[in-house]
Design an enzyme around this catalytic site. Structure first.
Site, PDB file in Angstrom:
ATOM      1  N   GLU A 266      23.129  20.205  15.439  1.00 45.31           N
ATOM      2  CA  GLU A 266      22.392  21.215  14.734  1.00 45.31           C
ATOM      3  C   GLU A 266      22.773  20.919  12.923  1.00 45.31           C
ATOM      4  O   GLU A 266      22.200  21.498  12.365  1.00 45.31           O
ATOM      5  CB  GLU A 266      22.426  22.649  15.342  1.00 45.31           C
ATOM      6  CG  GLU A 266      22.333  22.597  16.501  1.00 45.31           C
ATOM      7  CD  GLU A 266      22.897  23.835  17.395  1.00 45.31           C
ATOM      8  OE1 GLU A 266      22.296  24.092  17.406  1.00 45.31           O
ATOM      9  OE2 GLU A 266      24.277  24.028  17.235  1.00 45.31           O
TER      10      GLU A 266
ATOM     11  N   ARG B 271      25.136  25.099  27.625  1.00 45.20           N
ATOM     12  CA  ARG B 271      25.817  25.091  26.483  1.00 45.20           C
ATOM     13  C   ARG B 271      26.445  26.974  26.721  1.00 45.20           C
ATOM     14  O   ARG B 271      26.529  27.986  27.061  1.00 45.20           O
ATOM     15  CB  ARG B 271      24.281  25.663  25.914  1.00 45.20           C
ATOM     16  CG  ARG B 271      24.693  25.766  23.942  1.00 45.20           C
ATOM     17  CD  ARG B 271      23.752  25.474  23.035  1.00 45.20           C
ATOM     18  NE  ARG B 271      23.166  27.076  23.146  1.00 45.20           N
ATOM     19  CZ  ARG B 271      21.815  27.649  22.742  1.00 45.20           C
ATOM     20  NH1 ARG B 271      21.127  26.670  21.819  1.00 45.20           N
ATOM     21  NH2 ARG B 271      21.211  28.906  22.718  1.00 45.20           N
TER      22      ARG B 271
ATOM     23  N   HIS C 183      10.746  34.468  16.781  1.00 46.31           N
ATOM     24  CA  HIS C 183      10.762  35.088  18.309  1.00 46.31           C
ATOM     25  C   HIS C 183       9.287  34.986  18.363  1.00 46.31           C
ATOM     26  O   HIS C 183       8.535  35.253  19.774  1.00 46.31           O
ATOM     27  CB  HIS C 183      11.188  36.417  18.270  1.00 46.31           C
ATOM     28  CG  HIS C 183      12.642  36.779  18.172  1.00 46.31           C
ATOM     29  ND1 HIS C 183      13.242  37.950  17.714  1.00 46.31           N
ATOM     30  CD2 HIS C 183      13.410  35.818  18.551  1.00 46.31           C
ATOM     31  CE1 HIS C 183      14.528  38.116  18.021  1.00 46.31           C
ATOM     32  NE2 HIS C 183      14.825  36.128  17.878  1.00 46.31           N
TER      33      HIS C 183
ATOM     34  N   CYS D 215      16.654  19.001  22.556  1.00 43.88           N
ATOM     35  CA  CYS D 215      16.504  20.381  23.705  1.00 43.88           C
ATOM     36  C   CYS D 215      15.552  21.074  22.714  1.00 43.88           C
ATOM     37  O   CYS D 215      16.135  22.552  22.934  1.00 43.88           O
ATOM     38  CB  CYS D 215      17.793  21.053  23.944  1.00 43.88           C
ATOM     39  SG  CYS D 215      19.352  21.424  22.786  1.00 43.88           S
TER      40      CYS D 215
ATOM     41  N   ASN E 117      15.329  22.661  16.043  1.00 44.73           N
ATOM     42  CA  ASN E 117      15.509  24.530  15.409  1.00 44.73           C
ATOM     43  C   ASN E 117      16.590  24.922  14.413  1.00 44.73           C
ATOM     44  O   ASN E 117      15.824  24.677  13.478  1.00 44.73           O
ATOM     45  CB  ASN E 117      15.682  25.638  16.990  1.00 44.73           C
ATOM     46  CG  ASN E 117      14.826  25.108  17.587  1.00 44.73           C
ATOM     47  OD1 ASN E 117      13.971  24.300  17.562  1.00 44.73           O
ATOM     48  ND2 ASN E 117      14.800  26.789  18.662  1.00 44.73           N
TER      49      ASN E 117
END
Length: 566
Positions: free
Chosen positions: A427, A339, A201, A498, A450
């Site tokens: 992903e 998304r 975060h 992204c 990520n």
């Protein structure tokens, strides 16, 4: 570690702490640290509560927890982008019936409210730690909520980051979402943390604010408040008490480089004219309107979770339509990639019937939620289609957590039934490996680096101990990016990135060399990414990409790219 600088301006040894670079930039300023509450153990000491007073004590606890949750909700409502999502998720955790019920049970057994709060939070932080994965990230969030509730019960000011009189560098073991989301980038000019990873975060919000940031810094806890430090968010270093002239020269050099990017106006392309679209990541209408203030060519990732989180019931089609219309209206006639709901794991939905899972990061999240809640996806697609008709737009729609070509086919059929353009997120390593077969069913791919890093490296992306593994520069991760990009090029379909990797200007050049057709990043990173791409040729990008794929570590990969691109 300790090293001697080769710069002639340095006449003494300087301690250089190494961490993981997150947001580029160089800053020099004194250290400040978050305010600390008195030890919660001291506050929780006290006699048992008499049975007749227990209902009132339980009510006192409930009121304190509700007050904390209310303040977090209010902050979420006044924030935008990643900060709003993070705060909304934390507010939802503050209202979680499991840990609230555990505290109330203790109060009903005679424990004072403060002690019950501390012990219930400890019970669930232990549980989250054992569960690992994304749930381990909630430990910092829950401890922050615990401290805020304890402060409310004890009549103390809420803990948090002080407002410095002069520009300062915030150093901490870790930062709670409520603290990070409220930072003033004019006063807090850089961040360094002992814990956290490149997709924590703290890292995500630092990117949104454009604050240089280094995480997982070994030895940072020993640096006292007031100590001058030089933070380099490109190299991932923190120099403790450096020579002031040397430090200021480094800052001036970085500022000059940043100033050179300020005039970049797009569109995204290499110096020799090869197009690479530079887009923005947004989460609501406010962040989409903010993205119009930079030269973003469109939206490469519209996270739709915000209108679902912190709700007891599913938002109606009409409510969703209004939110989606705001975003589409901000970029009329331009590319907008939406998304579908990416919830589950650390972002549970109260109305979706989530079961307890041993490993939520590998459980029912993203598109998998639709299997048990088919109307959830259909309602969302209906709302997107309605917003598209209202805005005369043609948004692209992609699903998160697709693992197989069959899942891609099913999703594409449902999207096309609403007259929309289907794509999927890459992903999961299996999706990258089968990208050619997935592209037989959809019109585009978007790589979420990520989670791709987390699942490729089998490492929790929120773990400071494993931060070097989840670094997007890992050659194994980039090899999968190359595989997906090659699959798209073979059939003439676009493949974008992204994830947070797209916000790293140097890595952006490597991604272009791997064949990626678009990059979507936080608005604050758009100019730097576009300007850096415009300074290099496609041949240089490809040379850097080839060099990176021959390396064996993230550090070697960065060095290889720098050797080619400078």
């Amino acid at each position: 570690m300790t090293s001697s600088s080769a710069a002639t301006s340095l006449t003494r040894e300087v301690t250089v702490l190494q961490g993981v670079p997150v947001v580029p930039g160089v800053r020099y300023a004194p250290v400040i640290r978050p305010g600390r509450m008195p030890q919660v153990d001291e506050l929780s000491a006290g006699p048992e509560v008499a049975e007749a007073q227990r209902p009132a004590e339980a009510g006192r606890f409930a009121a304190a927890a509700a007050a904390v949750a209310g303040r977090l909700k209010d902050r979420a409502a006044h924030a935008t982008g990643a900060a709003s999502e993070v705060l909304a998720a934390t507010a939802m955790l503050a209202q979680d019936r499991a840990w609230l019920g555990a505290a109330e049970k203790r109060i009903n057994q005679g424990e004072p409210a403060v002690r019950a709060t501390v012990e219930a939070a400890a019970q669930f932080t232990d549980l989250f730690t054992q569960m690992g994965g994304l749930m381990a990230e909630r430990v910092t969030d829950l401890r922050d909520i615990r401290d805020r509730v304890v402060a409310e019960l004890s009549g103390l000011a809420e803990p948090g980051v002080p407002v410095p009189d002069v520009p300062s560098i915030l150093c901490a073991e870790d930062l709670a979402p409520a603290d990070t989301a409220g930072l003033d980038p004019e006063r807090i000019i850089a961040l360094a943390t002992t814990l956290g990873g490149p997709t924590s975060h703290t890292a995500i919000i630092a990117r949104q604010l454009g604050i240089p940031c280094v995480v997982a810094v070994t030895g940072l806890d020993a640096v006292a408040p007031g100590t001058p430090v030089l933070v380099d968010g490109t190299r991932g270093t923190v120099e403790v008490d450096p020579d002031p002239d040397h430090a200021r020269a480094q800052v001036d050099s970085a500022a000059a480089a940043a100033a050179a990017t300020a005039n970049w106006a797009g569109p995204g392309a290499t110096r020799d004219g090869h197009p690479v679209a530079v887009l923005a990541n947004v989460q609501d209408g406010a962040s989409a309107r903010a993205a119009t203030q930079v030269p973003a060519e469109g939206i490469g990732l519209f996270r739709t979770e915000l209108c679902f989180l912190n709700r007891d019931t599913e938002p109606t089609v009409g409510e969703q339509t209004e939110i989606y219309t705001e975003v589409l209206d901000a970029f009329p006639g331009r590319k907008v990639v939406i998304r579908t709901l990416d919830a589950g794991s650390d972002k549970p939905l109260r109305f979706a019937g989530h079961a307890e899972e041993a490993n939520p990061a590998l459980g029912v999240r993203g598109i998998r939620i639709a299997a048990g809640n088919p109307d959830l996806l259909d309602n969302q697609l209906e709302a997107i289609a309605a917003a598209a008709a209202r805005s005369a737009a043609s948004p692209w729609v992609m699903a998160p957590m697709i693992a197989t070509p069959e899942e891609a086919r099913n999703f594409a059929e449902r999207v096309r039934a609403h007259g929309l353009t289907p794509g999927v997120m890459i992903e999961i390593p299996a999706a990258a490996l089968l990208a050619d077969r997935i592209l037989a069913h959809v019109d585009f791919l978007s790589i979420g680096t990520n989670d791709l890093a987390q699942y490729t490296m089998a490492a929790d992306r929120m773990s400071a101990e494993l931060a070097t593994l989840t670094d997007p520069w890992q050659p194994g991760v980039l090899a999968l990016v190359a595989m997906a990009a090659n699959a798209g090029a073979a059939v003439g379909k676009p493949v974008g990135v992204c994830g947070e990797a797209a916000a790293d200007p140097l890595l952006a050049c490597v991604l272009a060399g791997l064949g990626v057709s678009s990059l979507s990043a936080a608005s604050a990173a758009v100019r730097a990414v576009g300007a850096t791409l415009s300074a290099v040729t496609l041949a240089q990008c490809r040379e850097a990409a080839d060099a990176v794929l021959r390396t064996a570590s993230a550090a070697q990969a960065r060095a290889a790219a720098l050797a080619v691109l400078g």
